[in-house]
Design an enzyme around this catalytic site. Sequence first.
Site, PDB file in Angstrom:
ATOM      1  N   HIS A 211       0.596  -1.523   0.015  1.00  0.00           N
ATOM      2  CA  HIS A 211       0.074   0.032   0.037  1.00  0.00           C
ATOM      3  C   HIS A 211       0.958   1.258   0.153  1.00  0.00           C
ATOM      4  O   HIS A 211       0.829   2.271  -0.241  1.00  0.00           O
ATOM      5  CB  HIS A 211      -1.045   0.095   1.567  1.00  0.00           C
TER       6      HIS A 211
ATOM      7  N   ASP B 118      -0.159  -7.564   1.071  1.00  0.00           N
ATOM      8  CA  ASP B 118       0.908  -6.346   1.211  1.00  0.00           C
ATOM      9  C   ASP B 118       2.147  -5.864   1.633  1.00  0.00           C
ATOM     10  O   ASP B 118       2.399  -5.925   2.463  1.00  0.00           O
ATOM     11  CB  ASP B 118      -0.365  -5.515   2.574  1.00  0.00           C
TER      12      ASP B 118
ATOM     13  N   GLY C  98       3.810   6.388   8.823  1.00  0.00           N
ATOM     14  CA  GLY C  98       5.476   6.239   8.682  1.00  0.00           C
ATOM     15  C   GLY C  98       6.116   4.871   8.783  1.00  0.00           C
ATOM     16  O   GLY C  98       7.442   4.189   8.848  1.00  0.00           O
ATOM     17  N   ASN C  99       5.511   4.172   9.846  1.00  0.00           N
ATOM     18  CA  ASN C  99       5.857   2.658  10.668  1.00  0.00           C
ATOM     19  C   ASN C  99       5.619   1.431   9.225  1.00  0.00           C
ATOM     20  O   ASN C  99       6.019   0.722   9.832  1.00  0.00           O
ATOM     21  CB  ASN C  99       5.058   2.694  12.064  1.00  0.00           C
ATOM     22  N   SER C 100       4.986   1.983   8.693  1.00  0.00           N
ATOM     23  CA  SER C 100       4.395   1.021   7.479  1.00  0.00           C
ATOM     24  C   SER C 100       5.351   0.678   7.104  1.00  0.00           C
ATOM     25  O   SER C 100       5.796   0.870   6.575  1.00  0.00           O
ATOM     26  CB  SER C 100       3.471   1.072   7.151  1.00  0.00           C
TER      27      SER C 100
END
Length: 369
Positions: A180, A215, A287-289
Amino acid sequence: MSNYQLTEAIERYLSGEMSGDERAHFEQMRKDNADIDNKIAEHLHFTGLLKQYRERIELENKLNAIHNEMDIHSLVEEMTIHPSWVVQMWRNHHSKISVAASVAIFAVLTVMLSTGFFKKQPDVQLLSREMEKIKRSNAALTHATSALATEIHKKSLGPGNYSGSGFALSSNGYIVTNNHIINGNSSKSPDSIYVQDALGNAYKAKLVYSEPKYDIAILKITDDSFEELPALPYNFKKGKSDLGEDVFTLGYSEGDAPVMDKGYLSSENGRKGDSTGYRISIPVNPGNSGSPLINSKGNVVGIISGRQTQVEGASYAIKTGYLYKAIQNVPLDSLSGKLSLSNKNTLAGLSRVQQIKKMKNYVFMVKVY
Protein backbone atom coordinates in the site's frame (compact mmCIF):
# COMPACT_ATOMS: atom_id res chain seq x y z
CA MET A 1 -19.39 2.80 -1.94
CA SER A 2 -16.90 2.15 -4.78
CA ASN A 3 -13.26 3.27 -4.63
CA TYR A 4 -14.01 5.99 -7.18
CA GLN A 5 -16.96 7.31 -5.16
CA LEU A 6 -14.93 7.16 -1.94
CA THR A 7 -12.05 9.09 -3.54
CA GLU A 8 -14.48 11.71 -4.83
CA ALA A 9 -16.05 12.00 -1.37
CA ILE A 10 -12.63 12.39 0.28
CA GLU A 11 -11.71 15.20 -2.14
CA ARG A 12 -14.98 17.01 -1.42
CA TYR A 13 -14.48 16.50 2.32
CA LEU A 14 -10.91 17.86 2.32
CA SER A 15 -11.76 20.80 0.04
CA GLY A 16 -14.71 21.84 2.25
CA GLU A 17 -17.33 21.29 -0.46
CA MET A 18 -19.61 19.12 1.70
CA SER A 19 -22.70 20.51 3.40
CA GLY A 20 -22.92 20.41 7.18
CA ASP A 21 -24.99 17.21 7.25
CA GLU A 22 -22.81 15.50 4.63
CA ARG A 23 -19.65 16.40 6.55
CA ALA A 24 -21.06 15.14 9.86
CA HIS A 25 -22.14 11.86 8.20
CA PHE A 26 -18.73 11.42 6.55
CA GLU A 27 -16.83 12.14 9.78
CA GLN A 28 -18.95 9.49 11.53
CA MET A 29 -18.04 7.02 8.74
CA ARG A 30 -14.41 7.95 9.28
CA LYS A 31 -14.66 7.19 12.99
CA ASP A 32 -16.46 3.90 12.40
CA ASN A 33 -14.27 2.64 9.54
CA ALA A 34 -10.50 2.53 9.99
CA ASP A 35 -10.00 1.89 6.27
CA ILE A 36 -11.69 5.19 5.35
CA ASP A 37 -9.61 7.02 7.95
CA ASN A 38 -6.43 5.48 6.51
CA LYS A 39 -7.48 6.40 2.97
CA ILE A 40 -7.97 10.04 4.03
CA ALA A 41 -4.51 10.08 5.62
CA GLU A 42 -2.99 8.52 2.50
CA HIS A 43 -4.81 11.05 0.29
CA LEU A 44 -3.46 13.95 2.35
CA HIS A 45 0.04 12.49 2.22
CA PHE A 46 -0.14 11.94 -1.55
CA THR A 47 -1.33 15.48 -2.26
CA GLY A 48 1.48 16.75 -0.03
CA LEU A 49 4.00 14.77 -2.09
CA LEU A 50 2.59 16.24 -5.30
CA LYS A 51 2.98 19.74 -3.90
CA GLN A 52 6.59 19.04 -2.84
CA TYR A 53 7.36 17.58 -6.27
CA ARG A 54 5.82 20.58 -8.05
CA GLU A 55 7.86 23.01 -5.91
CA ARG A 56 11.05 21.09 -6.68
CA ILE A 57 10.37 21.20 -10.43
CA GLU A 58 9.63 24.94 -10.27
CA LEU A 59 12.93 25.56 -8.44
CA GLU A 60 14.88 23.53 -10.99
CA ASN A 61 13.19 25.44 -13.85
CA LYS A 62 14.12 28.78 -12.25
CA LEU A 63 17.74 27.68 -11.90
CA ASN A 64 17.84 26.54 -15.53
CA ALA A 65 16.32 29.83 -16.67
CA ILE A 66 18.91 31.84 -14.72
CA HIS A 67 21.71 29.78 -16.20
CA ASN A 68 20.39 30.09 -19.77
CA GLU A 69 19.98 33.87 -19.52
CA MET A 70 23.55 34.52 -18.36
CA ASP A 71 25.84 35.87 -21.11
CA ILE A 72 29.35 35.16 -19.88
CA HIS A 73 31.13 37.31 -22.49
CA SER A 74 28.97 40.37 -21.78
CA LEU A 75 29.37 39.80 -18.07
CA VAL A 76 33.17 39.72 -18.34
CA GLU A 77 33.30 42.84 -20.54
CA GLU A 78 31.02 44.82 -18.26
CA MET A 79 32.88 43.81 -15.10
CA THR A 80 36.25 44.64 -16.71
CA ILE A 81 35.15 48.20 -17.47
CA HIS A 82 32.88 48.78 -14.46
CA PRO A 83 33.73 46.41 -11.58
CA SER A 84 31.21 48.23 -9.37
CA TRP A 85 28.48 46.80 -11.61
CA VAL A 86 28.55 43.61 -9.56
CA VAL A 87 27.70 45.55 -6.41
CA GLN A 88 24.92 47.44 -8.18
CA MET A 89 23.49 44.23 -9.62
CA TRP A 90 23.39 42.68 -6.16
CA ARG A 91 21.62 45.70 -4.67
CA ASN A 92 18.97 45.72 -7.38
CA HIS A 93 18.37 41.99 -7.84
CA HIS A 94 19.52 40.11 -4.73
CA SER A 95 15.96 39.12 -3.85
CA LYS A 96 15.59 37.39 -7.21
CA ILE A 97 18.85 35.44 -7.12
CA SER A 98 18.63 32.06 -5.43
CA VAL A 99 21.35 30.72 -3.18
CA ALA A 100 22.18 28.10 -5.79
CA ALA A 101 22.68 30.70 -8.55
CA SER A 102 24.85 32.80 -6.23
CA VAL A 103 27.17 29.86 -5.60
CA ALA A 104 27.43 29.25 -9.35
CA ILE A 105 28.37 32.90 -10.03
CA PHE A 106 30.93 32.76 -7.23
CA ALA A 107 32.54 29.74 -8.90
CA VAL A 108 32.97 31.72 -12.16
CA LEU A 109 34.41 34.79 -10.43
CA THR A 110 36.86 32.65 -8.47
CA VAL A 111 38.21 31.08 -11.65
CA MET A 112 38.51 34.49 -13.34
CA LEU A 113 40.36 35.94 -10.36
CA SER A 114 42.77 33.01 -10.15
CA THR A 115 43.64 33.36 -13.85
CA GLY A 116 44.29 37.11 -13.55
CA PHE A 117 41.59 37.97 -16.04
CA PHE A 118 40.80 41.34 -14.43
CA LYS A 119 44.32 42.63 -15.15
CA LYS A 120 44.66 44.73 -18.31
CA GLN A 121 46.12 42.69 -21.17
CA PRO A 122 46.92 44.84 -24.27
CA ASP A 123 48.66 42.01 -26.06
CA VAL A 124 46.47 40.44 -28.80
CA GLN A 125 48.13 37.05 -28.37
CA LEU A 126 47.42 37.10 -24.66
CA LEU A 127 43.81 38.01 -25.42
CA SER A 128 43.38 34.73 -27.28
CA ARG A 129 44.68 32.91 -24.24
CA GLU A 130 42.27 34.81 -22.04
CA MET A 131 39.40 33.63 -24.24
CA GLU A 132 40.40 30.08 -23.43
CA LYS A 133 40.24 30.98 -19.74
CA ILE A 134 36.73 32.39 -20.25
CA LYS A 135 35.70 29.08 -21.82
CA ARG A 136 37.02 27.27 -18.78
CA SER A 137 35.09 29.71 -16.57
CA ASN A 138 31.91 28.92 -18.49
CA ALA A 139 32.60 25.21 -18.06
CA ALA A 140 33.03 25.79 -14.32
CA LEU A 141 29.64 27.52 -14.21
CA THR A 142 27.98 24.62 -16.00
CA HIS A 143 29.61 22.11 -13.65
CA ALA A 144 28.60 24.12 -10.57
CA THR A 145 25.01 24.41 -11.76
CA SER A 146 24.86 20.67 -12.45
CA ALA A 147 26.24 19.90 -9.00
CA LEU A 148 23.71 22.24 -7.42
CA ALA A 149 20.85 20.60 -9.30
CA THR A 150 22.00 17.25 -7.88
CA GLU A 151 22.11 18.74 -4.40
CA ILE A 152 18.62 20.22 -4.80
CA HIS A 153 17.36 16.79 -5.86
CA LYS A 154 18.84 15.22 -2.74
CA LYS A 155 17.37 17.90 -0.49
CA SER A 156 13.93 17.34 -2.02
CA LEU A 157 14.07 13.86 -0.47
CA GLY A 158 14.66 15.27 2.98
CA PRO A 159 12.55 14.94 6.14
CA GLY A 160 8.80 15.00 5.57
CA ASN A 161 8.81 13.57 2.02
CA TYR A 162 8.54 9.96 3.09
CA SER A 163 5.62 7.60 2.88
CA GLY A 164 6.77 4.64 4.94
CA SER A 165 9.57 2.30 5.98
CA GLY A 166 11.24 -0.82 4.67
CA PHE A 167 14.12 -3.10 5.60
CA ALA A 168 16.78 -5.19 3.90
CA LEU A 169 16.03 -8.71 2.71
CA SER A 170 19.60 -9.25 1.55
CA SER A 171 22.91 -7.41 1.48
CA ASN A 172 22.76 -6.74 -2.28
CA GLY A 173 19.96 -4.15 -2.17
CA TYR A 174 16.65 -6.03 -1.96
CA ILE A 175 14.18 -4.36 0.43
CA VAL A 176 10.70 -5.31 1.63
CA THR A 177 7.95 -2.83 2.41
CA ASN A 178 4.14 -2.67 2.21
CA ASN A 179 2.32 -2.82 -1.10
CA HIS A 180 0.00 0.00 0.00
CA ILE A 181 3.01 2.32 0.34
CA ILE A 182 4.16 1.68 -3.24
CA ASN A 183 0.88 1.33 -5.11
CA GLY A 184 -1.75 2.79 -2.78
CA ASN A 185 -5.20 2.18 -4.25
CA SER A 186 -3.97 2.50 -7.83
CA SER A 187 -2.94 -0.21 -10.26
CA LYS A 188 -0.57 2.25 -11.93
CA SER A 189 3.12 1.93 -11.07
CA PRO A 190 4.72 4.89 -9.23
CA ASP A 191 6.83 7.39 -11.19
CA SER A 192 9.87 6.94 -8.96
CA ILE A 193 10.90 5.28 -5.70
CA TYR A 194 13.72 6.27 -3.38
CA VAL A 195 15.01 4.75 -0.16
CA GLN A 196 17.05 6.58 2.45
CA ASP A 197 19.27 5.02 5.10
CA ALA A 198 19.98 6.13 8.66
CA LEU A 199 22.95 8.24 7.48
CA GLY A 200 20.73 10.25 5.13
CA ASN A 201 21.97 8.65 1.90
CA ALA A 202 19.18 8.46 -0.70
CA TYR A 203 19.15 5.77 -3.41
CA LYS A 204 16.99 5.21 -6.47
CA ALA A 205 15.06 1.94 -6.30
CA LYS A 206 12.61 0.00 -8.45
CA LEU A 207 9.64 -2.22 -7.74
CA VAL A 208 10.56 -5.86 -8.37
CA TYR A 209 7.36 -7.57 -7.24
CA SER A 210 4.19 -6.84 -5.28
CA GLU A 211 1.74 -9.16 -3.55
CA PRO A 212 -1.40 -7.11 -2.80
CA LYS A 213 -3.22 -9.89 -0.92
CA TYR A 214 -0.36 -10.04 1.61
CA ASP A 215 0.33 -6.26 1.37
CA ILE A 216 3.96 -6.98 0.49
CA ALA A 217 6.20 -5.20 -2.02
CA ILE A 218 9.79 -6.07 -2.86
CA LEU A 219 12.17 -3.34 -4.05
CA LYS A 220 15.70 -3.38 -5.47
CA ILE A 221 18.16 -0.50 -5.10
CA THR A 222 19.38 0.41 -8.59
CA ASP A 223 21.56 3.41 -7.71
CA ASP A 224 25.21 3.14 -8.82
CA SER A 225 26.34 4.85 -5.61
CA PHE A 226 24.90 2.07 -3.43
CA GLU A 227 27.51 -0.17 -1.82
CA GLU A 228 26.57 -3.68 -0.77
CA LEU A 229 25.65 -4.01 2.89
CA PRO A 230 27.47 -6.28 5.34
CA ALA A 231 25.78 -9.61 6.08
CA LEU A 232 22.36 -9.13 7.68
CA PRO A 233 22.48 -9.50 11.49
CA TYR A 234 18.92 -10.90 11.70
CA ASN A 235 17.03 -13.83 10.22
CA PHE A 236 13.38 -14.38 9.28
CA LYS A 237 11.19 -16.65 11.38
CA LYS A 238 9.05 -19.09 9.36
CA GLY A 239 6.93 -20.45 12.20
CA LYS A 240 4.31 -18.71 14.31
CA SER A 241 5.22 -16.54 17.29
CA ASP A 242 3.71 -17.02 20.72
CA LEU A 243 0.98 -14.93 22.31
CA GLY A 244 2.45 -12.45 24.77
CA GLU A 245 5.92 -12.56 23.18
CA ASP A 246 7.92 -9.33 23.58
CA VAL A 247 8.50 -7.57 20.26
CA PHE A 248 9.80 -4.23 19.02
CA THR A 249 9.89 -2.32 15.74
CA LEU A 250 12.25 0.17 14.12
CA GLY A 251 10.90 2.58 11.52
CA TYR A 252 10.67 6.13 10.22
CA SER A 253 7.64 7.58 11.97
CA GLU A 254 9.32 10.91 12.76
CA GLY A 255 11.71 12.70 10.41
CA ASP A 256 14.84 11.11 9.01
CA ALA A 257 15.98 9.18 12.10
CA PRO A 258 14.72 5.66 12.90
CA VAL A 259 12.39 5.35 15.89
CA MET A 260 12.11 2.28 18.13
CA ASP A 261 8.80 1.23 19.70
CA LYS A 262 8.24 -1.87 21.83
CA GLY A 263 5.31 -3.97 22.99
CA TYR A 264 4.02 -7.53 22.82
CA LEU A 265 2.11 -9.87 20.53
CA SER A 266 -1.53 -9.57 21.65
CA SER A 267 -3.23 -11.89 19.13
CA GLU A 268 -2.17 -14.69 16.80
CA ASN A 269 -4.46 -13.23 14.12
CA GLY A 270 -4.74 -9.82 12.55
CA ARG A 271 -7.66 -7.51 11.93
CA LYS A 272 -11.05 -9.28 11.94
CA GLY A 273 -9.38 -12.66 12.43
CA ASP A 274 -7.03 -12.35 9.44
CA SER A 275 -4.71 -15.36 9.71
CA THR A 276 -1.97 -13.71 7.60
CA GLY A 277 -1.18 -11.21 10.34
CA TYR A 278 -0.67 -10.58 14.05
CA ARG A 279 -2.25 -8.02 16.30
CA ILE A 280 0.39 -6.33 18.42
CA SER A 281 0.26 -3.86 21.29
CA ILE A 282 2.71 -1.26 19.98
CA PRO A 283 1.91 2.46 19.53
CA VAL A 284 2.94 2.72 15.86
CA ASN A 285 2.45 5.94 13.87
CA PRO A 286 2.17 7.01 10.21
CA GLY A 287 5.48 6.17 8.57
CA ASN A 288 5.85 2.88 10.48
CA SER A 289 4.22 0.86 7.70
CA GLY A 290 6.82 -1.53 6.29
CA SER A 291 8.93 -1.58 9.48
CA PRO A 292 10.31 -4.90 10.74
CA LEU A 293 8.70 -6.56 13.77
CA ILE A 294 11.46 -8.24 15.79
CA ASN A 295 11.33 -10.50 18.83
CA SER A 296 13.76 -10.43 21.78
CA LYS A 297 16.03 -12.99 20.10
CA GLY A 298 16.54 -10.80 17.03
CA ASN A 299 14.29 -12.77 14.67
CA VAL A 300 12.11 -10.82 12.24
CA VAL A 301 8.60 -12.18 12.87
CA GLY A 302 6.50 -9.69 10.88
CA ILE A 303 6.12 -6.52 8.82
CA ILE A 304 4.16 -3.62 10.32
CA SER A 305 1.13 -2.88 8.12
CA GLY A 306 -1.30 -0.64 10.02
CA ARG A 307 -3.02 0.29 13.25
CA GLN A 308 -6.52 0.27 14.74
CA THR A 309 -7.75 3.83 15.14
CA GLN A 310 -10.50 2.96 17.61
CA VAL A 311 -8.21 1.11 20.05
CA GLU A 312 -5.16 2.82 21.52
CA GLY A 313 -1.92 0.93 20.84
CA ALA A 314 -3.53 -1.83 18.75
CA SER A 315 -1.52 -2.41 15.56
CA TYR A 316 -1.09 -5.12 12.93
CA ALA A 317 1.82 -6.91 11.26
CA ILE A 318 2.07 -9.39 8.38
CA LYS A 319 3.59 -12.73 9.38
CA THR A 320 7.00 -13.42 7.85
CA GLY A 321 5.76 -16.82 6.67
CA TYR A 322 3.87 -14.92 3.97
CA LEU A 323 7.03 -13.01 3.05
CA TYR A 324 8.58 -16.39 2.17
CA LYS A 325 5.56 -17.17 0.00
CA ALA A 326 5.79 -13.81 -1.78
CA ILE A 327 9.49 -14.33 -2.54
CA GLN A 328 8.72 -17.76 -4.01
CA ASN A 329 6.29 -16.06 -6.41
CA VAL A 330 8.81 -13.49 -7.71
CA PRO A 331 9.48 -14.14 -11.44
CA LEU A 332 13.14 -15.01 -11.95
CA ASP A 333 13.44 -12.67 -14.92
CA SER A 334 12.59 -9.69 -12.71
CA LEU A 335 15.60 -10.30 -10.43
CA SER A 336 18.92 -8.58 -11.11
CA GLY A 337 20.79 -10.50 -8.42
CA LYS A 338 20.34 -13.35 -5.99
CA LEU A 339 17.46 -12.97 -3.52
CA SER A 340 17.67 -15.33 -0.56
CA LEU A 341 16.73 -14.63 3.05
CA SER A 342 19.36 -14.80 5.74
CA ASN A 343 19.27 -17.79 8.10
CA LYS A 344 21.96 -16.42 10.44
CA ASN A 345 21.25 -14.33 13.51
CA THR A 346 23.94 -12.34 15.35
CA LEU A 347 21.44 -10.38 17.47
CA ALA A 348 20.57 -13.21 19.86
CA GLY A 349 21.94 -12.63 23.35
CA LEU A 350 22.57 -8.91 22.78
CA SER A 351 20.89 -6.16 24.77
CA ARG A 352 18.10 -4.20 23.08
CA VAL A 353 20.43 -1.20 22.66
CA GLN A 354 23.06 -3.34 20.94
CA GLN A 355 20.44 -4.98 18.72
CA ILE A 356 19.16 -1.60 17.55
CA LYS A 357 22.68 -0.32 16.84
CA LYS A 358 23.26 -3.31 14.57
CA MET A 359 19.85 -3.12 12.89
CA LYS A 360 19.42 0.59 12.13
CA ASN A 361 21.65 0.52 9.04
CA TYR A 362 19.35 -2.11 7.48
CA VAL A 363 16.11 -0.15 7.94
CA PHE A 364 15.18 2.44 5.30
CA MET A 365 12.78 5.29 4.76
CA VAL A 366 10.75 4.59 1.59
CA LYS A 367 9.65 7.57 -0.54
CA VAL A 368 7.32 7.21 -3.48
CA TYR A 369 6.64 9.88 -6.13
